[in-house]
Scaffold this motif. Sequence first.
Motif, PDB file in Angstrom:
ATOM      1  N   VAL A 112      46.251  36.558  31.531  1.00  0.00           N
ATOM      2  CA  VAL A 112      44.912  36.833  32.045  1.00  0.00           C
ATOM      3  C   VAL A 112      44.063  35.574  31.929  1.00  0.00           C
ATOM      4  CG1 VAL A 112      42.854  38.248  31.816  1.00  0.00           C
ATOM      5  CG2 VAL A 112      45.106  39.255  31.404  1.00  0.00           C
ATOM      6  N   THR A 129      40.828  35.216  33.891  1.00  0.00           N
ATOM      7  CA  THR A 129      39.462  35.742  33.828  1.00  0.00           C
ATOM      8  C   THR A 129      39.534  37.263  33.885  1.00  0.00           C
ATOM      9  OG1 THR A 129      39.078  35.749  36.226  1.00  0.00           O
ATOM     10  CG2 THR A 129      38.574  33.705  35.039  1.00  0.00           C
ATOM     11  N   SER A 130      38.504  37.902  33.334  1.00  0.00           N
ATOM     12  CA  SER A 130      38.539  39.368  33.214  1.00  0.00           C
ATOM     13  C   SER A 130      37.126  39.911  33.216  1.00  0.00           C
ATOM     14  CB  SER A 130      39.253  39.754  31.907  1.00  0.00           C
ATOM     15  OG  SER A 130      39.180  41.139  31.686  1.00  0.00           O
ATOM     16  N   LYS A 131      36.872  40.920  34.078  1.00  0.00           N
ATOM     17  CA  LYS A 131      35.564  41.568  34.082  1.00  0.00           C
ATOM     18  C   LYS A 131      35.684  42.947  34.706  1.00  0.00           C
ATOM     19  CE  LYS A 131      34.022  39.657  38.522  1.00  0.00           C
ATOM     20  NZ  LYS A 131      32.969  38.858  39.210  1.00  0.00           N
ATOM     21  N   THR A 132      34.671  43.762  34.477  1.00  0.00           N
ATOM     22  CA  THR A 132      34.594  45.069  35.126  1.00  0.00           C
ATOM     23  C   THR A 132      33.662  44.969  36.326  1.00  0.00           C
ATOM     24  OG1 THR A 132      32.784  45.766  33.673  1.00  0.00           O
ATOM     25  CG2 THR A 132      35.028  46.336  32.993  1.00  0.00           C
ATOM     26  N   TRP A 171      38.580  47.122  37.386  1.00  0.00           N
ATOM     27  CA  TRP A 171      38.846  45.793  36.834  1.00  0.00           C
ATOM     28  C   TRP A 171      38.974  44.753  37.938  1.00  0.00           C
ATOM     29  CZ3 TRP A 171      43.594  47.147  33.229  1.00  0.00           C
ATOM     30  CH2 TRP A 171      43.202  48.129  32.304  1.00  0.00           C
ATOM     31  N   LYS A 172      38.425  43.580  37.670  1.00  0.00           N
ATOM     32  CA  LYS A 172      38.609  42.403  38.512  1.00  0.00           C
ATOM     33  C   LYS A 172      39.151  41.297  37.617  1.00  0.00           C
ATOM     34  CE  LYS A 172      37.915  39.702  42.188  1.00  0.00           C
ATOM     35  NZ  LYS A 172      38.599  39.882  43.481  1.00  0.00           N
ATOM     36  N   LEU A 173      40.348  40.808  37.918  1.00  0.00           N
ATOM     37  CA  LEU A 173      41.025  39.836  37.075  1.00  0.00           C
ATOM     38  C   LEU A 173      41.452  38.627  37.898  1.00  0.00           C
ATOM     39  CD1 LEU A 173      43.517  42.303  35.304  1.00  0.00           C
ATOM     40  CD2 LEU A 173      41.242  41.660  34.488  1.00  0.00           C
ATOM     41  N   LEU A 183      44.890  36.172  37.441  1.00  0.00           N
ATOM     42  CA  LEU A 183      46.144  36.170  36.699  1.00  0.00           C
ATOM     43  C   LEU A 183      46.984  34.952  37.059  1.00  0.00           C
ATOM     44  CD1 LEU A 183      47.144  39.930  37.227  1.00  0.00           C
ATOM     45  CD2 LEU A 183      45.979  38.950  35.241  1.00  0.00           C
ATOM     46  N   PRO A 221      39.233  46.245  30.623  1.00  0.00           N
ATOM     47  CA  PRO A 221      40.238  45.309  31.131  1.00  0.00           C
ATOM     48  C   PRO A 221      40.779  44.426  30.015  1.00  0.00           C
ATOM     49  CG  PRO A 221      38.038  44.574  31.724  1.00  0.00           C
ATOM     50  CD  PRO A 221      37.875  45.949  31.150  1.00  0.00           C
ATOM     51  N   VAL A 273      40.750  37.713  28.251  1.00  0.00           N
ATOM     52  CA  VAL A 273      41.298  36.411  28.625  1.00  0.00           C
ATOM     53  C   VAL A 273      42.311  35.975  27.566  1.00  0.00           C
ATOM     54  CG1 VAL A 273      40.738  33.958  28.933  1.00  0.00           C
ATOM     55  CG2 VAL A 273      39.265  35.731  29.930  1.00  0.00           C
TER      56      VAL A 273
END
Length: 604
Positions: A480, A482-485, A491-493, A495, A542, A545
């Motif tokens: 991961v 970047t990681s956010k809701t 979830w928006k990631l 990868l 989620p 990182v």
Amino acid sequence: MMVNAYPTLVRRLLLARGADPEDALELSTISHPLGKQGMLGMKEAVDWIAYASSQRWPVTIVGDYDVDGACATAILRKGLEGLLPVTSIVPNRLTEGYGLSESVAARISPETRLVITVDNGISAHDGIAAVKARGMAVIVTDHHLAGPRRPPADVIVNPNQPGCPFPWKSTCGAGVAWYLLLALHLTHPEWVGREMLEETLDLVALATVADLVPLERNNRVLVANGLRRIRSGRINPGLSGLVAFAGLELEQMREQDFAFKLGPRLNAAGRLADMQTGIRLLLSRDAENIESWSRFLETINAQRKEIQAHIEREAIQITESLQDTGDPVICVGDDGWHNGVVGIVASKLKERYQRPAFVFASAGDMGQTAQGSGRSMDGWHLRDALVLVDGRTPGLLNRFGGHAMAAGLSLPKVRFEEFRRNINAVSLEQVPGGRFQKNVWCDGPLQAAEMTLDMAKAIEQAGPWGQGFPEPLFENDFMVVTSKTIKNGHWKLQLHLDEIMGGAAHGGLAACKAAAGKAASSPSLPVDAVHFLNGREVAQEPPPVGFRVRAQYRLQVNRWQGREGLQLMLEQVLPAPAPVVMPVPHESRSTRPIAAGPSLTNGI
């Protein structure tokens, strides 16, 4: 893209599904409705319509209140208008239920001489008898499974009736109606021209995908040709109204848009209002009416979403609050629920708990009837199970019908608990231990060189994908970046494939941040990924990182404001304890059996 130019990966995917990568899915290669391998009863149906035309008989089409029934009605009306006087009626979902019932029969105009059912009729014994008693002839066109008794129709056209040699048993109701027009064209081309047939292919494609019938090759041909017409701008005018409100671009239309964008909007009319509105829309060429009816369906669909969300929350609360009784099959209901959305809620419960689900609401005079819809898991034929329940307890079920994976039924509300006990007893007999499992077909891991926008486009163009011909699903380990809701907690990631992370794969948070900072110049950039929560996640938040995950995903072309990019649509995200293991070729990878959870019964 030329068919023979598919990348090696795409060719392998098609072969794994039993398809020929060189198959262009041309309309000229579909099976014919007449002849030794044609549909049983098709010639007789053509003869009846020919006679009705010569006598100028008024015809009434009896449709259904879902997408398949609406499209089938519109297809047959468009084909027969000008040949003889034709009109249509649709049962009221709330007061009359499914199919040609006695109450629907009573509403047919007395001038009618010929009744043609579409997407229903194979189980309408009483309704057809009532029509016959009024001196009318009846042609049944349907695709649902036939029961032990033949209804008293003059002609039955149904690929699933006993003795029908037509090889493609998964043809939907709209497909059967379209094949009736094709048979008329082949017999009387002066009545039904080739252009009329091709004009209605987009409705066949919509119905085939929305009705979740398996995409056998013949269905893939019909869907592919319907999509080609739409992408070239030759779309049903009414359907174009729904496309506009859904914010879709014709040249980029995909089969998934039928299932998730257009189907629900059209279905909303039958769930909360009157499907005649949807049929009028599909038959209209008047721009003002199309805009008005499309806007109405948009409003109704928004209301449907609100009602569905409320009932779904209550159904989940009931599920979580009830004591465990060991029932493998979910049976829930409530007097206050709207029976126009019980099928959708049953699907949601099935997916959330990985168990078959029945959801009921009150119906009938004084609310003494429980009207419900069921959804099943792989390996358990729902309609056959209901046949067994009906045989063991005569009178328990008022009416029922459906397929392997979905069924509708009604029963006296006071016998709800009796039904719950019986359906669970049958499931325990037919499924060892009542332990259902979902088989997930996975196409294995991708290499970094295969995870590209061009590959996503190639997979998209190799469709149509759908029921029985699943869109490719891959599995890899990722880090991961970047990681956010985003809205509604999804979830928006970003990868990175483990194999291209190098030292970052073992460098933890600092290395991942460094990789993210160098993304603009790195030859192997992180890839965008989204995951829409479905209630079965290991964690609601989620992954952070630097976390290593194993994900099952689909390659997707993300189109936004005229730009295209690669995006992974994540289906399942788990911690990654070990490297990915290559699957055995042509074998499925399945989840572990899901143990029977808490009882989902409540007094309806």
